[in-house]
Design a protein around this motif. Structure first.
Motif, short mmCIF file in Angstrom:
data_model
loop_
_atom_site.label_atom_id
_atom_site.label_comp_id
_atom_site.label_asym_id
_atom_site.label_seq_id
_atom_site.Cartn_x
_atom_site.Cartn_y
_atom_site.Cartn_z
N ASN A 123 -14.59 -20.01 52.88
CA ASN A 123 -16.02 -20.25 52.84
C ASN A 123 -16.44 -20.74 51.46
OD1 ASN A 123 -16.53 -19.42 55.47
ND2 ASN A 123 -16.84 -17.29 54.89
N GLU A 128 -14.03 -11.26 61.99
CA GLU A 128 -13.39 -12.56 61.82
C GLU A 128 -11.95 -12.41 61.32
OE1 GLU A 128 -12.94 -16.64 61.98
OE2 GLU A 128 -14.57 -15.38 62.76
N TRP A 142 -14.67 -13.16 54.64
CA TRP A 142 -15.03 -13.03 56.04
C TRP A 142 -15.24 -11.56 56.39
CZ3 TRP A 142 -10.47 -16.63 56.01
CH2 TRP A 142 -10.88 -17.96 55.99
N SER A 200 -9.12 -12.22 53.34
CA SER A 200 -9.62 -13.56 53.65
C SER A 200 -8.71 -14.62 53.04
CB SER A 200 -11.06 -13.73 53.14
OG SER A 200 -11.95 -12.87 53.80
#
Length: 269
Positions: free
Chosen positions: A86, A96, A92, A74
């Motif tokens: 995030n 994704e 993720w 990520s």
């Protein structure tokens, strides 16, 4: 911060020796590491930051490796695509991650992720762990970049990670899996520990030969900074203080933000 920024700038020259930040809880180690992460991410240079915090609750090593790997991927793809992570740095999911890797045609990420998922699905615990831990060094070679691997509270690996899903076989020597990786010149490590005696014992047993350079973190502010902290905490907790009481709080706590906060949170009169 100045020391660590200068140190991180030496990573592309392959002369940065891995470091360990030692200091008791609430002295700012995590804040320093997260700030360094943000600086390197914003610079968008050759050094890609990876930050992971080890939690103090029981975990199966396979599930831990999954979270660790997805956190790495990520942050790597976040850096590559300039996509903000995030909240709370939550990783993720694989769908994704695949979508993001495809968007930039990064076959290295796609192939590596598929290999990891295969090990994960077949519950090959040790192989999955090694795949996850070695990922920064592997991608450094494939992508011609450098990584800074930051592991916060690494000593928890000796207490809360288990080789079996029933939590019966403790993976006590798990940090030793970094024994070789910590010497990497293309993906050096910055680790932290809040229990100094515990950390020193772990380093002596699992990172022999001075593989981690110790850097002590002091929790104390200057007297002027301490006064500013007193006023800021008082405002945050909506506590009325006078100049005299602020001075006394700062003096009693020796300008230590942890004790300032603890005092102002206290239920005592």
């Amino acid at each position: 911060m100045e020391l660590l920024i200068n140190w991180s700038q030496s990573i592309p020259r392959e002369i940065a020796k891995s470091r360990a930040l030692l200091g008791r809880r609430k002295c700012g180690k995590s804040a320093i590491m997260q700030r360094l992460f943000n600086i390197l991410w914003d610079q968008n240079g050759k050094v890609i930051p990876f930050y992971f915090e080890v939690q103090d609750y029981r975990q199966w090593l396979l599930e831990f490796s999954d979270i660790y790997y997805r956190t790495f991927m990520s942050q790597f793809l976040s850096f590559k695509t300039r996509t903000v992570l995030n909240n709370e740095n939550s990783p993720w999911d694989f769908a994704e991650l695949r979508k993001m890797a495809k968007a930039i045609n990064n076959n290295n990420a796609l192939n590596h992720k598929d290999g990891f998922q295969d090990c994960l699905d077949k519950e090959r615990v040790v192989q999955t762990m090694n795949w996850a831990f070695s990922a920064p060094a592997v991608f450094s070679g494939k992508e011609n970049v450098f990584f800074l691997v930051m592991i916060d509270e690494i000593q928890y690996m000796t207490e809360y990670l288990f080789r079996d899903k029933d939590y019966k076989v403790l993976a006590y020597h798990l940090p030793g899996a970094y024994h070789g990786l910590v010497e990497s010149k293309v993906a050096p490590m910055l680790v932290s520990g809040s229990y100094v005696g515990w950390m020193v014992k772990m380093m002596r047993e699992m990172f022999v030969g001075g593989r981690l350079k110790r850097t002590k973190i002091s929790s104390k502010l200057t007297a002027t900074e301490g006064m500013e902290a007193v006023y800021q905490y008082a405002e945050s907790y909506q506590i009325e203080i006078t100049e005299e009481s602020a001075f006394m709080i700062n003096k009693l706590t020796k300008s230590d933000p942890f004790y300032i906060a603890s005092l102002l949170r206290s239920d005592w009169e």
